[in-house]
Design a protein around this motif. Structure first.
Motif, mmCIF file in Angstrom:
data_model
loop_
_atom_site.group_PDB
_atom_site.id
_atom_site.type_symbol
_atom_site.label_atom_id
_atom_site.label_comp_id
_atom_site.label_asym_id
_atom_site.label_seq_id
_atom_site.Cartn_x
_atom_site.Cartn_y
_atom_site.Cartn_z
ATOM 1 N N SER A 124 0.825 -1.206 0.000
ATOM 2 C CA SER A 124 0.000 0.000 0.000
ATOM 3 C C SER A 124 0.861 1.258 0.000
ATOM 4 C CB SER A 124 -0.920 -0.003 1.222
ATOM 5 O OG SER A 124 -1.679 1.186 1.266
ATOM 6 N N ARG A 125 1.869 1.279 0.869
ATOM 7 C CA ARG A 125 2.748 2.455 0.954
ATOM 8 C C ARG A 125 3.575 2.627 -0.310
ATOM 9 N NH1 ARG A 125 7.923 2.787 2.486
ATOM 10 N NH2 ARG A 125 7.941 0.720 3.447
ATOM 11 N N LYS A 126 4.120 1.519 -0.821
ATOM 12 C CA LYS A 126 4.970 1.570 -2.009
ATOM 13 C C LYS A 126 4.164 1.972 -3.243
ATOM 14 C CE LYS A 126 9.152 0.744 -3.667
ATOM 15 N NZ LYS A 126 10.290 1.587 -3.265
ATOM 16 N N PHE A 127 2.936 1.473 -3.335
ATOM 17 C CA PHE A 127 2.081 1.795 -4.484
ATOM 18 C C PHE A 127 1.801 3.293 -4.517
ATOM 19 C CE2 PHE A 127 -1.504 1.872 -7.311
ATOM 20 C CZ PHE A 127 -1.381 0.743 -8.103
ATOM 21 N N LEU A 128 1.415 3.844 -3.382
ATOM 22 C CA LEU A 128 1.122 5.281 -3.303
ATOM 23 C C LEU A 128 2.376 6.106 -3.586
ATOM 24 C CD1 LEU A 128 -0.856 7.553 -2.643
ATOM 25 C CD2 LEU A 128 -0.239 7.287 -0.228
ATOM 26 N N GLU A 129 3.502 5.660 -3.096
ATOM 27 C CA GLU A 129 4.773 6.371 -3.285
ATOM 28 C C GLU A 129 5.163 6.451 -4.759
ATOM 29 O OE1 GLU A 129 9.232 4.865 -2.537
ATOM 30 O OE2 GLU A 129 8.102 5.140 -0.667
ATOM 31 N N GLU A 130 5.004 5.347 -5.483
ATOM 32 C CA GLU A 130 5.444 5.310 -6.881
ATOM 33 C C GLU A 130 4.385 5.792 -7.867
ATOM 34 O OE1 GLU A 130 7.501 1.977 -8.431
ATOM 35 O OE2 GLU A 130 8.477 1.474 -6.537
ATOM 36 N N MET A 131 3.139 5.546 -7.564
ATOM 37 C CA MET A 131 2.078 5.827 -8.525
ATOM 38 C C MET A 131 1.334 7.129 -8.248
ATOM 39 S SD MET A 131 2.521 3.247 -10.439
ATOM 40 C CE MET A 131 1.152 3.437 -11.547
ATOM 41 N N ASN A 132 1.575 7.707 -7.077
ATOM 42 C CA ASN A 132 0.886 8.942 -6.671
ATOM 43 C C ASN A 132 -0.631 8.773 -6.640
ATOM 44 O OD1 ASN A 132 3.249 10.607 -6.363
ATOM 45 N ND2 ASN A 132 3.398 10.611 -8.605
ATOM 46 N N ILE A 133 -1.076 7.576 -6.387
ATOM 47 C CA ILE A 133 -2.489 7.267 -6.243
ATOM 48 C C ILE A 133 -2.584 5.992 -5.417
ATOM 49 C CG2 ILE A 133 -2.537 5.903 -8.391
ATOM 50 C CD1 ILE A 133 -5.415 6.836 -8.826
ATOM 51 N N GLY A 134 -3.609 5.897 -4.585
ATOM 52 C CA GLY A 134 -3.770 4.716 -3.764
ATOM 53 C C GLY A 134 -4.166 3.495 -4.577
ATOM 54 N N PHE A 135 -3.926 2.315 -4.015
ATOM 55 C CA PHE A 135 -4.230 1.060 -4.714
ATOM 56 C C PHE A 135 -5.706 0.989 -5.117
ATOM 57 C CE2 PHE A 135 -5.828 -3.287 -4.667
ATOM 58 C CZ PHE A 135 -4.930 -3.953 -5.488
ATOM 59 N N ALA A 136 -6.617 1.229 -4.185
ATOM 60 C CA ALA A 136 -8.049 1.114 -4.471
ATOM 61 C C ALA A 136 -8.496 2.143 -5.509
ATOM 62 C CB ALA A 136 -8.854 1.271 -3.183
#
Length: 236
Positions: free
Chosen positions: A158-170
């Motif tokens: 969850s943290r890594k996804f938001l960090e790299e994609m600038n958007i939350g997983f959901a």
């Protein structure tokens, strides 16, 4: 992400890759000068985005696009020196996402590709997560399930996804589902709104319609009608 470039002119392929690579350094590019090679590549790698030249010897870009779409979901951008109603109609039917004209101008290309910046993940873990989302979006795929598949803890993913994609997983998952729903609304005009919601991973038609309107300013039905109206032949 795996990107497929198809053109019978090798110099055109080199130019496309040259223009995109500085903006998308973590994408992997595959190049093909004919449809047979393109299909072989698409069978070996899950292509996310394909640039197809419309006019090629043998199988043209639109026919190739139909064959690719039959294999799995992917985005397609047609590269063409021609703008015609016939091409537009056929492209909409197979779910082409955009056009770019030759000679390709970097500024126009980058503008078209703005929405794909969210695919520009750096790490292998997030690339794997994106592949799972793009393949399994119609199913229930909670964060914990994806994390288990790529051997990470849900908290870290969850943290890594938001960090790299600038958007939350959901939020990313819902955004991708909405894009697939737009495609289904166009390509399957007889499908009910409830069926579209169900086939793109939404739990209810109400939630789907509400989210669709919030993101695009139209209900799914109004969006479908707008696209149909825009492709009708207008009297001269």
């Amino acid at each position: 992400m795996y990107i497929l470039l198809v053109d019978d002119e090798p110099l055109e392929l080199e130019q496309l890759e040259y223009l995109m690579k500085p903006h998308f350094p973590y994408w992997t590019f595959f190049k093909a000068t004919d449809a047979i090679t393109a299909i072989t590549i698409a069978k070996s790698y899950k292509i996310s985005l394909a640039f197809l030249d419309i006019q090629m010897p043998g199988k043209d870009g639109l026919s190739l696009g139909m064959e690719l779409k039959a294999m799995y979901d992917l985005d397609i951008i047609m590269v063409t020196a021609f703008q015609s109603f016939e091409y537009a109609q056929r492209s909409i039917r197979i779910g082409v996402n955009d056009y770019i004209t030759k000679p390709v101008i970097e500024k126009e290309l980058v503008q078209i590709l703005q929405k794909y910046h969210k695919w520009n993940a750096k790490s292998d873990a997030i690339q794997q997560a994106l592949h799972i989302i793009h393949e399994k979006y119609a199913e229930k795929i909670p964060l914990a399930t994806v994390a288990a598949k790529i051997h990470l803890s849900p908290t870290y993913l969850s943290r890594k996804f938001l960090e790299e994609m600038n958007i939350g997983f959901a939020d990313y998952l819902n955004s991708y589902r909405l894009e697939m729903a737009k495609r289904m609304l166009i390509n399957e005009p007889e499908a009910s709104i409830s069926a579209v919601a169900d086939h793109t991973g939404f739990n209810s038609q109400h939630y789907f319609s509400s989210l669709f309107r919030k993101n695009f300013g139209l209900t799914p039905s109004a969006y479908r009608l707008q696209i149909v109206d825009s492709t009708e032949v207008k009297p001269v």
